[in-house]
Design an enzyme around this catalytic site. Structure first.
Site, PDB file in Angstrom:
ATOM      1  N   ASP A   1       0.863  -1.189   0.000  1.00 34.12           N
ATOM      2  CA  ASP A   1       0.000   0.000   0.000  1.00 34.12           C
ATOM      3  C   ASP A   1       0.895   1.233   0.000  1.00 34.12           C
ATOM      4  O   ASP A   1       1.405   1.646   1.036  1.00 34.12           O
ATOM      5  CB  ASP A   1      -0.913  -0.009   1.229  1.00 34.12           C
ATOM      6  CG  ASP A   1      -1.869   1.193   1.250  1.00 34.12           C
ATOM      7  OD1 ASP A   1      -1.674   2.135   0.444  1.00 34.12           O
ATOM      8  OD2 ASP A   1      -2.801   1.195   2.074  1.00 34.12           O
TER       9      ASP A   1
ATOM     10  N   HIS B   1      -5.616  12.377  13.584  1.00 29.65           N
ATOM     11  CA  HIS B   1      -6.738  12.166  12.643  1.00 29.65           C
ATOM     12  C   HIS B   1      -7.814  11.248  13.220  1.00 29.65           C
ATOM     13  O   HIS B   1      -8.901  11.145  12.674  1.00 29.65           O
ATOM     14  CB  HIS B   1      -6.227  11.556  11.330  1.00 29.65           C
ATOM     15  CG  HIS B   1      -5.258  12.419  10.598  1.00 29.65           C
ATOM     16  ND1 HIS B   1      -5.563  13.714  10.225  1.00 29.65           N
ATOM     17  CD2 HIS B   1      -3.981  12.194  10.163  1.00 29.65           C
ATOM     18  CE1 HIS B   1      -4.516  14.240   9.604  1.00 29.65           C
ATOM     19  NE2 HIS B   1      -3.538  13.340   9.554  1.00 29.65           N
TER      20      HIS B   1
ATOM     21  N   ASP C   1       1.762  19.517  12.660  1.00 28.73           N
ATOM     22  CA  ASP C   1       1.776  18.517  11.602  1.00 28.73           C
ATOM     23  C   ASP C   1       1.225  19.166  10.326  1.00 28.73           C
ATOM     24  O   ASP C   1       0.430  20.095  10.408  1.00 28.73           O
ATOM     25  CB  ASP C   1       0.892  17.336  12.021  1.00 28.73           C
ATOM     26  CG  ASP C   1       0.944  16.168  11.040  1.00 28.73           C
ATOM     27  OD1 ASP C   1       1.629  15.181  11.359  1.00 28.73           O
ATOM     28  OD2 ASP C   1       0.289  16.233   9.969  1.00 28.73           O
TER      29      ASP C   1
ATOM     30  N   HIS D   1      -0.746  17.964   8.146  1.00 29.48           N
ATOM     31  CA  HIS D   1      -2.131  17.604   7.851  1.00 29.48           C
ATOM     32  C   HIS D   1      -3.057  18.184   8.926  1.00 29.48           C
ATOM     33  O   HIS D   1      -2.640  18.339  10.075  1.00 29.48           O
ATOM     34  CB  HIS D   1      -2.292  16.085   7.825  1.00 29.48           C
ATOM     35  CG  HIS D   1      -1.418  15.391   6.829  1.00 29.48           C
ATOM     36  ND1 HIS D   1      -0.207  14.833   7.173  1.00 29.48           N
ATOM     37  CD2 HIS D   1      -1.582  15.180   5.501  1.00 29.48           C
ATOM     38  CE1 HIS D   1       0.348  14.295   6.091  1.00 29.48           C
ATOM     39  NE2 HIS D   1      -0.459  14.497   5.063  1.00 29.48           N
TER      40      HIS D   1
ATOM     41  N   ASP E   1       6.085  16.253   9.347  1.00 26.62           N
ATOM     42  CA  ASP E   1       5.884  16.240   7.896  1.00 26.62           C
ATOM     43  C   ASP E   1       5.731  17.662   7.371  1.00 26.62           C
ATOM     44  O   ASP E   1       5.587  17.889   6.181  1.00 26.62           O
ATOM     45  CB  ASP E   1       4.687  15.360   7.505  1.00 26.62           C
ATOM     46  CG  ASP E   1       3.491  15.533   8.426  1.00 26.62           C
ATOM     47  OD1 ASP E   1       3.451  16.514   9.192  1.00 26.62           O
ATOM     48  OD2 ASP E   1       2.593  14.668   8.376  1.00 26.62           O
TER      49      ASP E   1
ATOM     50  N   TYR F   1       7.772  11.856   7.705  1.00 22.55           N
ATOM     51  CA  TYR F   1       8.025  10.643   6.924  1.00 22.55           C
ATOM     52  C   TYR F   1       9.349  10.650   6.182  1.00 22.55           C
ATOM     53  O   TYR F   1       9.699   9.668   5.541  1.00 22.55           O
ATOM     54  CB  TYR F   1       6.841  10.398   5.966  1.00 22.55           C
ATOM     55  CG  TYR F   1       5.552  10.411   6.750  1.00 22.55           C
ATOM     56  CD1 TYR F   1       5.226   9.346   7.587  1.00 22.55           C
ATOM     57  CD2 TYR F   1       4.705  11.530   6.749  1.00 22.55           C
ATOM     58  CE1 TYR F   1       4.082   9.370   8.375  1.00 22.55           C
ATOM     59  CE2 TYR F   1       3.556  11.567   7.530  1.00 22.55           C
ATOM     60  CZ  TYR F   1       3.253  10.484   8.347  1.00 22.55           C
ATOM     61  OH  TYR F   1       2.138  10.508   9.138  1.00 22.55           O
TER      62      TYR F   1
HETATM   63  N1  Q9C Z   1      -0.682  12.625  -0.553  1.00 19.40           N
HETATM   64  C1  Q9C Z   1      -0.246  11.824   9.541  1.00 19.40           C
HETATM   65  O1  Q9C Z   1       0.620  12.550   9.132  1.00 19.40           O
HETATM   66  N2  Q9C Z   1      -2.361  10.123   2.804  1.00 19.40           N
HETATM   67  N3  Q9C Z   1      -1.110  11.238   8.707  1.00 19.40           N
HETATM   68  C2  Q9C Z   1      -2.530  11.357   2.147  1.00 19.40           C
HETATM   69  C3  Q9C Z   1      -1.932  12.628   0.121  1.00 19.40           C
HETATM   70  C4  Q9C Z   1      -2.680  10.056   4.183  1.00 19.40           C
HETATM   71  C5  Q9C Z   1      -1.055  11.454   7.301  1.00 19.40           C
HETATM   72  C6  Q9C Z   1      -2.255  11.264   0.681  1.00 19.40           C
HETATM   73  C7  Q9C Z   1      -1.748  10.835   5.044  1.00 19.40           C
HETATM   74  C8  Q9C Z   1      -1.984  10.617   6.512  1.00 19.40           C
HETATM   75  C9  Q9C Z   1      -0.366  11.543  10.984  1.00 19.40           C
HETATM   76 ZN    ZN Z   2       0.726  14.565   8.990  1.00 20.09          ZN
END
Ligand code: Q9C
Ligand code: ZN
Length: 701
Positions: free
Chosen positions: A20, A135, A172, A174, A328, A368
């Site tokens: 994945d 999230h 973060d 996101h 990130d 990441y």
């Molecule tokens: N490129 C955290 O950083 N995928 N979660 C998004 C967009 C999910 C991130 C795809 C990213 C989750 C904790």
């Molecule tokens: Zn994130």
């Protein structure tokens, strides 16, 4: 009073068991490499090491439904196929037989950290955890997150420690929508999040990530969203790069940021500094030309803190700061694609330490790019330990798009925060902006104040803030949106309440110098009008006023316009667009040097005297025009649609030195234009009462 580091090796057990590409970035090495770097730098050894414990099911129940917790408990016994099927029910989630254990350790680590800080065992700390949490929702896993570690810790701080005001800072990249949902109607938790948003086209694609989501009911104004909207050009989008420990450089030098060469993704190998150079540059220094600055960077993050988060946080006056510490948002990350360098997180951490008597509990979220993540974690821990942060590198001018977002969130939050209502104040922050005792907004829940020694003295905080302000090229928002300079006869006009009459005049001597060549300006009435026009123009160029309207006697219109153009060009404007509607003659000595585009809308005929001096008829009078002139004007005669725009740069003249007016001061003594003044006609900021405005702004006479 020290710094706690909460960790447990078991949290590396969960990992992706199938293919994945979206989920593979959330890997065990995130923790092992970060911890390894902390050890290499001797930082782990300076912390109070705490082994994470599991959160109890009761503690998980502070946020999550019993059914959801039971479902997670059940995953321990599932086979890979079943785990994959269940994972598919959620967005960006994978489960592993050890997920339940890891996720309970992650939440437990956050709880232990809060306990250690609130019992006074330590001043602050970091919980290095996975899976992340922000999230995750009451009954849903989401975005790699299983239990909402930070939300559980906040509920626990309220319930077990009796806290009344908790600030959550989510840096973060996101949006932590899970935290937002959990506290959206709760005024005791102020939630701040910035996030890559791209006007809703970035994951998790939610409308409620925008600035207008401010919380609900009692919680109105306690949710603060700062979306980053700048969209990378398609050819600059980076392919996500799977981190691989084997490819990581192993910096031997104790110095910082030998990472740059590996953190900067997508650069051709020859463009990256290589070898043992420990002083290798970061994004934003000499790599600018190779790698355009598309993502948000240090200046944007610091501006967000200084202009949004800190004013609200000082007013809120939290008893505890929880950081949803995702990295990130740092340079090199495949998700965020931002530009902020690791040392920026030291500065952000230091800024937060002026709040809540320095009680800062950080809990890892995303991040990441293994090396960027590890460096940023080190920077944050160093700041928690009290080490002075390294200077920020790179350009310190915020992106225009960032300033727009900042304006937007300030406008959305202004009804809820006194500190956003002081229009006339420069954006200078100091601890003295904290609400004086007794004047706290009635919206704020009261409660026992913590009285404990402050880590950072106020003096240190002021120094830290002002040195950042010095670096930032930030100027006050124009306190006045529109001013009107009228002659006496027009004074009976009824204007909207927030438009100010601008009565002052430019200095007499200066005006005489400008007016001398123009007969039409010899008359008293025209001369007086000119003075007001010029003063208004200066106010706009100075950034005091966004826009204005001036009246001038008809016979003097062309001459006044001519002087205004010359003065604008001699001050700061590099290029000037003059749109003249009606039968107004072109100023006689209007230069054709490309710095002024004169567009006259009048009459029946289109005419282009030169590329920069154009006359066009009103749309209703289009018929019967000379087709050659039409073409020169970029119109097609058949349908009235515009021809394709000329290639970029074609109409951009070389800019010569601005003409200097003999009476005008040197350019360097004048204030640069305010980047916070928006040019697109939208309100720059909310309006205070006009009485307060006019009192503070009436120019001294
Ligand atoms: N490129 C955290 O950083 N995928 N979660 C998004 C967009 C999910 C991130 C795809 C990213 C989750 C904790
Ligand atoms: Zn994130």
């Amino acid at each position: 009073m020290g710094t706690a580091l909460v960790y447990h090796e078991d949290m590396t057990a969960a990992r992706l068991l199938w293919d994945d590409p979206e989920c593979e970035i959330e890997c065990p090495e995130r923790l092992t490499i970060a911890l390894e770097r902390l050890r290499q730098r001797g930082l782990e050894q300076r912390c109070l090491r705490l082994a994470a414990r599991e959160a109890s099911e009761e503690e998980l129940g502070l946020v999550h439904s019993p059914e959801y917790v039971a479902l997670l408990r059940g995953t321990q016994a599932l086979g890979t196929g079943e785990l994959q099927a269940l994972s598919g029910q959620y967005d960006a989630i994978y489960f592993h037989p050890s997920t339940f254990h890891c996720a309970r350790l992650a939440a437990g680590a956050a709880l232990q950290l809060v306990d250690a800080v609130l019992t006074g065992a330590v001043q602050n700390g970091l919980a290095l955890v996975r899976p992340p949490g922000h999230h995750s929702q009451r009954a849903a896993a989401n975005g790699f997150c299983v239990f909402n570690n930070v939300a559980i810790a906040a509920k626990h701080a309220k319930q077990k420690h009796g806290l009344h005001r908790i600030l959550i800072v989510d840096w973060d990249i996101h949006h932590g929508q899970g935290i937002q949902y959990i506290f959206e109607d709760d005024p005791s938790v102020l939630y701040f999040s910035w996030h890559r948003y791209e006007h809703g086209r970035f994951w998790p694609y939610l409308q409620e990530s925008d600035t207008d989501a401010v919380g609900q009911g009692q919680g109105c104004g306690f949710t603060v969203n700062l979306p980053w909207n700048q969209v990378p050009a398609p050819h600059l989008r980076l392919p996500p790069r799977a981190p691989h420990p084997a490819r990581l450089p192993c910096p031997t030098a104790p110095g910082l940021l030998s990472v740059a060469q590996d953190i900067l993704p997508g650069l051709p190998p020859e463009a990256k500094p290589r070898g043992e150079d420990a002083t290798a540059p970061l994004a934003g220094s000499n790599t600018d030309t190779l790698w355009p600055q598309v993502g948000m960077g240090n200046a944007d993050y610091v501006a967000a803190f200084l202009h949004v988060l800190l004013p609200l946080a000082f007013e809120f006056d939290p008893e505890l700061v929880l950081v949803a510490a995702g990295f990130d948002s740092a340079v090199g990350d495949p998700e965020g694609q931002m530009q902020a360098t690791p040392e920026c997180f030291a500065h952000l951490t230091q800024l937060l330490q002026v709040l809540a008597c320095g009680r800062v509990c950080a809990v890892l979220e995303g991040g990441y790019h293994l090396e960027s993540l590890s460096q940023s974690v080190c920077m944050m821990v160093q700041a928690l330990l009290g080490d002075p942060p390294l200077p920020l590198s790179g350009p310190m001018e915020p992106h225009r798009s960032a300033l727009e977002s900042i304006q937007s969130v300030r406008a959305a939050q202004a009804p809820h925060w006194m500190s956003l209502q002081q229009q006339d104040a420069a954006p200078v922050l100091s601890p003295s902006t904290r609400s004086p005792e007794g004047s706290i907004s009635p919206l704020l829940p009261g409660g026992p104040e913590f009285k404990a020694p402050v880590v950072q003295t106020e003096a240190q905080a002021v120094v830290a803030l002002s040195s950042l302000l010095d670096q930032l090229r930030l100027y006050p928002t124009p306190p006045l949106r529109t001013a009107v300079a009228l002659t006496e006869l027009d004074a009976a006009l009824v204007l909207p309440p927030d438009v100010l009459h601008w009565e002052r005049s430019a200095p007499q001597k200066e005006m005489q110098a400008w007016a001398r060549p123009h007969e039409a300006l010899a008359q008293d009435k025209s001369f007086n009008a000119l003075g007001k026009v010029l003063y208004l123009l200066d106010s706009i160029l100075d950034g005091q006023v966004s826009s204005g309207i001036a009246a001038t006697p008809a016979p003097a219109a062309a001459a006044t316009l001519d002087v205004a153009i010359q003065r604008g060009l001699s001050h700061r404007a590099q290029r000037l667009l003059c749109v003249a509607v009606g039968q107004l003659d072109r100023p006689l000595d209007l230069a054709d040097d490309g710095r002024t585009l004169w567009l006259n809308i009048r009459g029946k005929e289109a005419a282009a005297l030169s590329m920069f001096h154009v006359s066009t008829p009103l749309p209703g009078l289009l018929k019967g025009c000379d087709p050659v002139t039409w073409r020169r004007l970029g119109w097609t005669s058949q349908n009235g649609h515009r021809d394709p725009a000329p290639r970029a740069g074609v109409n951009r003249p070389r800019t010569g030195r601005p003409r200097q007016c003999p009476e005008a001061g040197p350019a360097s003594t004048r204030r640069p234009e305010s980047p916070l003044a928006c040019a697109d006609g939208r309100p720059c900021s909310p309006r205070p009462g006009s009485k307060q405005l006019s009192e503070s702004l009436t120019p001294p006479s």
